[in-house]
Scaffold this motif. Structure first.
Motif, PDB file in Angstrom:
ATOM      1  N   HIS A  57       0.462  -1.450   0.247  1.00  0.00           N
ATOM      2  CA  HIS A  57       0.153  -0.021  -0.440  1.00  0.00           C
ATOM      3  C   HIS A  57       0.779   0.933   0.044  1.00  0.00           C
ATOM      4  CE1 HIS A  57      -3.338  -2.538   0.887  1.00  0.00           C
ATOM      5  NE2 HIS A  57      -2.816  -2.600   1.961  1.00  0.00           N
ATOM      6  N   LEU A  58       1.821   0.559   0.010  1.00  0.00           N
ATOM      7  CA  LEU A  58       2.817   2.807   0.382  1.00  0.00           C
ATOM      8  C   LEU A  58       3.980   2.132  -0.373  1.00  0.00           C
ATOM      9  CD1 LEU A  58       2.848   2.698   4.455  1.00  0.00           C
ATOM     10  CD2 LEU A  58       1.078   3.439   2.716  1.00  0.00           C
ATOM     11  N   GLY A  59       4.231   0.911  -1.124  1.00  0.00           N
ATOM     12  CA  GLY A  59       5.226   1.260  -2.515  1.00  0.00           C
ATOM     13  C   GLY A  59       5.687   2.604  -2.923  1.00  0.00           C
ATOM     14  N   ALA A  60       4.238   2.834  -3.032  1.00  0.00           N
ATOM     15  CA  ALA A  60       5.026   4.522  -4.203  1.00  0.00           C
ATOM     16  C   ALA A  60       5.381   5.762  -3.282  1.00  0.00           C
ATOM     17  CB  ALA A  60       3.036   4.819  -4.638  1.00  0.00           C
ATOM     18  N   PHE A  61       5.857   5.896  -2.000  1.00  0.00           N
ATOM     19  CA  PHE A  61       6.008   7.045  -1.118  1.00  0.00           C
ATOM     20  C   PHE A  61       7.106   6.329  -0.994  1.00  0.00           C
ATOM     21  CE2 PHE A  61       1.734   6.760   0.008  1.00  0.00           C
ATOM     22  CZ  PHE A  61       1.459   8.602  -0.464  1.00  0.00           C
ATOM     23  N   SER A  62       8.258   5.342  -1.730  1.00  0.00           N
ATOM     24  CA  SER A  62       9.392   4.623  -0.927  1.00  0.00           C
ATOM     25  C   SER A  62      10.030   5.357  -1.915  1.00  0.00           C
ATOM     26  CB  SER A  62       9.974   3.423  -1.924  1.00  0.00           C
ATOM     27  OG  SER A  62      11.356   3.356  -1.658  1.00  0.00           O
ATOM     28  N   GLY A  63      10.172   6.202  -3.314  1.00  0.00           N
ATOM     29  CA  GLY A  63      11.074   7.220  -4.038  1.00  0.00           C
ATOM     30  C   GLY A  63      11.079   8.509  -3.472  1.00  0.00           C
ATOM     31  N   VAL A  64      10.309   8.854  -2.693  1.00  0.00           N
ATOM     32  CA  VAL A  64      10.042  10.531  -2.143  1.00  0.00           C
ATOM     33  C   VAL A  64      11.576  10.270  -1.329  1.00  0.00           C
ATOM     34  CG1 VAL A  64       9.115  11.402  -0.516  1.00  0.00           C
ATOM     35  CG2 VAL A  64       7.530  10.746  -1.965  1.00  0.00           C
ATOM     36  N   PHE A  65      11.630  10.058  -0.262  1.00  0.00           N
ATOM     37  CA  PHE A  65      12.714   9.320   0.435  1.00  0.00           C
ATOM     38  C   PHE A  65      13.887   9.660   0.177  1.00  0.00           C
ATOM     39  CE2 PHE A  65       9.487   8.272   2.865  1.00  0.00           C
ATOM     40  CZ  PHE A  65       9.513   9.367   4.226  1.00  0.00           C
ATOM     41  N   LEU A  66      14.170   8.498  -2.010  1.00  0.00           N
ATOM     42  CA  LEU A  66      15.437   8.719  -2.102  1.00  0.00           C
ATOM     43  C   LEU A  66      15.319  10.238  -2.586  1.00  0.00           C
ATOM     44  CD1 LEU A  66      15.592   4.322  -3.221  1.00  0.00           C
ATOM     45  CD2 LEU A  66      17.060   6.550  -1.230  1.00  0.00           C
ATOM     46  N   ALA A  67      15.184  11.652  -3.523  1.00  0.00           N
ATOM     47  CA  ALA A  67      14.714  11.561  -4.132  1.00  0.00           C
ATOM     48  C   ALA A  67      16.698  12.889  -3.594  1.00  0.00           C
ATOM     49  CB  ALA A  67      13.433  12.725  -4.097  1.00  0.00           C
ATOM     50  N   GLU A  68      16.862  13.551  -4.599  1.00  0.00           N
ATOM     51  CA  GLU A  68      18.105  14.377  -4.519  1.00  0.00           C
ATOM     52  C   GLU A  68      17.221  15.434  -3.201  1.00  0.00           C
ATOM     53  OE1 GLU A  68      20.729  16.158  -7.391  1.00  0.00           O
ATOM     54  OE2 GLU A  68      18.679  15.434  -7.647  1.00  0.00           O
ATOM     55  N   ARG A  69      18.360  16.145  -2.350  1.00  0.00           N
ATOM     56  CA  ARG A  69      17.887  16.832  -1.505  1.00  0.00           C
ATOM     57  C   ARG A  69      17.751  18.087  -2.173  1.00  0.00           C
ATOM     58  NH1 ARG A  69      22.711  16.165   3.281  1.00  0.00           N
ATOM     59  NH2 ARG A  69      23.047  17.458   2.121  1.00  0.00           N
ATOM     60  N   PRO A  70      17.054  19.142  -1.824  1.00  0.00           N
ATOM     61  CA  PRO A  70      16.910  19.990  -2.518  1.00  0.00           C
ATOM     62  C   PRO A  70      18.354  21.175  -2.941  1.00  0.00           C
ATOM     63  CG  PRO A  70      15.728  20.745  -1.048  1.00  0.00           C
ATOM     64  CD  PRO A  70      16.252  18.996  -0.943  1.00  0.00           C
ATOM     65  N   GLN A  71      18.983  21.374  -1.824  1.00  0.00           N
ATOM     66  CA  GLN A  71      20.806  21.904  -2.002  1.00  0.00           C
ATOM     67  C   GLN A  71      21.532  21.082  -3.167  1.00  0.00           C
ATOM     68  OE1 GLN A  71      19.110  20.614   0.934  1.00  0.00           O
ATOM     69  NE2 GLN A  71      20.526  20.029   1.913  1.00  0.00           N
ATOM     70  N   ASP A  72      21.195  19.790  -2.918  1.00  0.00           N
ATOM     71  CA  ASP A  72      21.780  18.939  -3.608  1.00  0.00           C
ATOM     72  C   ASP A  72      22.062  19.267  -5.360  1.00  0.00           C
ATOM     73  OD1 ASP A  72      23.684  17.905  -1.363  1.00  0.00           O
ATOM     74  OD2 ASP A  72      22.298  16.086  -1.447  1.00  0.00           O
ATOM     75  N   ARG A  73      20.280  19.687  -6.408  1.00  0.00           N
ATOM     76  CA  ARG A  73      20.097  19.531  -7.260  1.00  0.00           C
ATOM     77  C   ARG A  73      20.600  20.892  -8.494  1.00  0.00           C
ATOM     78  NH1 ARG A  73      14.717  19.997  -5.294  1.00  0.00           N
ATOM     79  NH2 ARG A  73      13.907  17.918  -4.989  1.00  0.00           N
ATOM     80  N   THR A  74      21.189  20.833  -8.982  1.00  0.00           N
ATOM     81  CA  THR A  74      21.649  21.720 -10.231  1.00  0.00           C
ATOM     82  C   THR A  74      20.517  22.405 -10.686  1.00  0.00           C
ATOM     83  OG1 THR A  74      21.434  19.789 -11.692  1.00  0.00           O
ATOM     84  CG2 THR A  74      23.975  20.032 -10.425  1.00  0.00           C
ATOM     85  N   GLY A  75      20.644  23.315 -10.661  1.00  0.00           N
ATOM     86  CA  GLY A  75      19.466  25.088 -11.161  1.00  0.00           C
ATOM     87  C   GLY A  75      18.528  24.946  -9.987  1.00  0.00           C
ATOM     88  N   SER A  76      19.060  24.518  -9.213  1.00  0.00           N
ATOM     89  CA  SER A  76      17.913  24.160  -7.470  1.00  0.00           C
ATOM     90  C   SER A  76      17.799  26.199  -7.253  1.00  0.00           C
ATOM     91  CB  SER A  76      18.427  24.075  -6.519  1.00  0.00           C
ATOM     92  OG  SER A  76      17.988  24.638  -5.423  1.00  0.00           O
ATOM     93  N   ALA A  77      16.121  26.684  -6.730  1.00  0.00           N
ATOM     94  CA  ALA A  77      16.246  27.619  -6.786  1.00  0.00           C
ATOM     95  C   ALA A  77      16.904  28.443  -5.197  1.00  0.00           C
ATOM     96  CB  ALA A  77      14.538  27.619  -6.214  1.00  0.00           C
ATOM     97  N   ASP A  78      17.903  27.274  -4.680  1.00  0.00           N
ATOM     98  CA  ASP A  78      18.633  27.620  -3.871  1.00  0.00           C
ATOM     99  C   ASP A  78      19.752  27.875  -4.481  1.00  0.00           C
ATOM    100  OD1 ASP A  78      19.436  26.295  -0.451  1.00  0.00           O
ATOM    101  OD2 ASP A  78      19.227  28.392  -1.025  1.00  0.00           O
ATOM    102  N   PRO A  79      20.305  27.709  -5.258  1.00  0.00           N
ATOM    103  CA  PRO A  79      21.692  27.851  -5.669  1.00  0.00           C
ATOM    104  C   PRO A  79      22.417  27.693  -4.900  1.00  0.00           C
ATOM    105  CG  PRO A  79      21.363  30.214  -6.521  1.00  0.00           C
ATOM    106  CD  PRO A  79      19.703  28.872  -5.731  1.00  0.00           C
ATOM    107  N   ASP A  80      23.063  28.491  -3.744  1.00  0.00           N
ATOM    108  CA  ASP A  80      23.837  28.604  -2.343  1.00  0.00           C
ATOM    109  C   ASP A  80      24.230  27.320  -1.833  1.00  0.00           C
ATOM    110  OD1 ASP A  80      23.257  31.532  -0.959  1.00  0.00           O
ATOM    111  OD2 ASP A  80      22.157  30.345  -1.576  1.00  0.00           O
ATOM    112  N   GLY A  81      22.898  27.200  -1.293  1.00  0.00           N
ATOM    113  CA  GLY A  81      23.005  25.340  -0.555  1.00  0.00           C
ATOM    114  C   GLY A  81      22.236  26.183   0.592  1.00  0.00           C
ATOM    115  N   SER A  82      21.772  27.106   0.827  1.00  0.00           N
ATOM    116  CA  SER A  82      21.469  28.425   2.139  1.00  0.00           C
ATOM    117  C   SER A  82      20.260  27.744   2.324  1.00  0.00           C
ATOM    118  CB  SER A  82      21.983  29.478   2.334  1.00  0.00           C
ATOM    119  OG  SER A  82      21.305  29.790   0.949  1.00  0.00           O
TER     120      SER A  82
END
Length: 142
Positions: A57-82
């Protein structure tokens, strides 16, 4: 705590650095007593993802926990990681101080019972911790 406890932040930073994953801690947060072992965020996320993936029933949520952290993404809305505590998932920014504790093999203590008996995975904002002590509180079912 309106300001995070520097000792607690230091303990969490040491766990996050990978130098220790054997730290047991007991905290009071929102009136709940949580006791267990701290884990680095990446290990905690991976384990939660594995548990969810195995659920029908909860398998679809699994990927949320493996998603990149916002500060690790390139082109992030938070480019300086702050990113602050509201935009982060455990750190104030790249290389910043931890903002959350990640417990595994943890229990919520209620009376003389620890829930769940097998231990659970809990994430607690350091600013929500009102009291803490080093070590696991034991409990008895007798």
């Amino acid at each position: 705590m309106s300001n995070p406890d520097e000792l607690l932040v230091g303990i969490s930073a040491l766990v996050e650095s990978g130098q220790s994953n054997r730290m047991s801690l007991t905290v009071v947060a929102g009136g709940a007593v949580i006791t267990g072992r701290l884990a680095p965020e990446a290990v905690w996320r991976e384990r939660v993802s594995e548990v969810l993936k195995d659920s029908d029933h909860l398998g679809a949520f699994s990927g949320v926990f493996l998603a990149e952290r916002p500060q690790d993404r390139t082109g992030s809305a938070d480019p300086d990681g702050s990113a602050g505590p509201d935009g982060s998932d455990g750190h104030a920014g790249r290389g910043g101080a931890p903002t959350h504790l990640h417990f595994h093999l943890a229990r919520i203590l209620q009376g003389n019972v620890g829930i769940p008996e097998t231990g659970g995975m809990y994430r607690v904002a350091i600013t929500d911790v009102s009291a803490w002590t080093v070590g696991d509180f034991s409990y008895s079912d007798h």
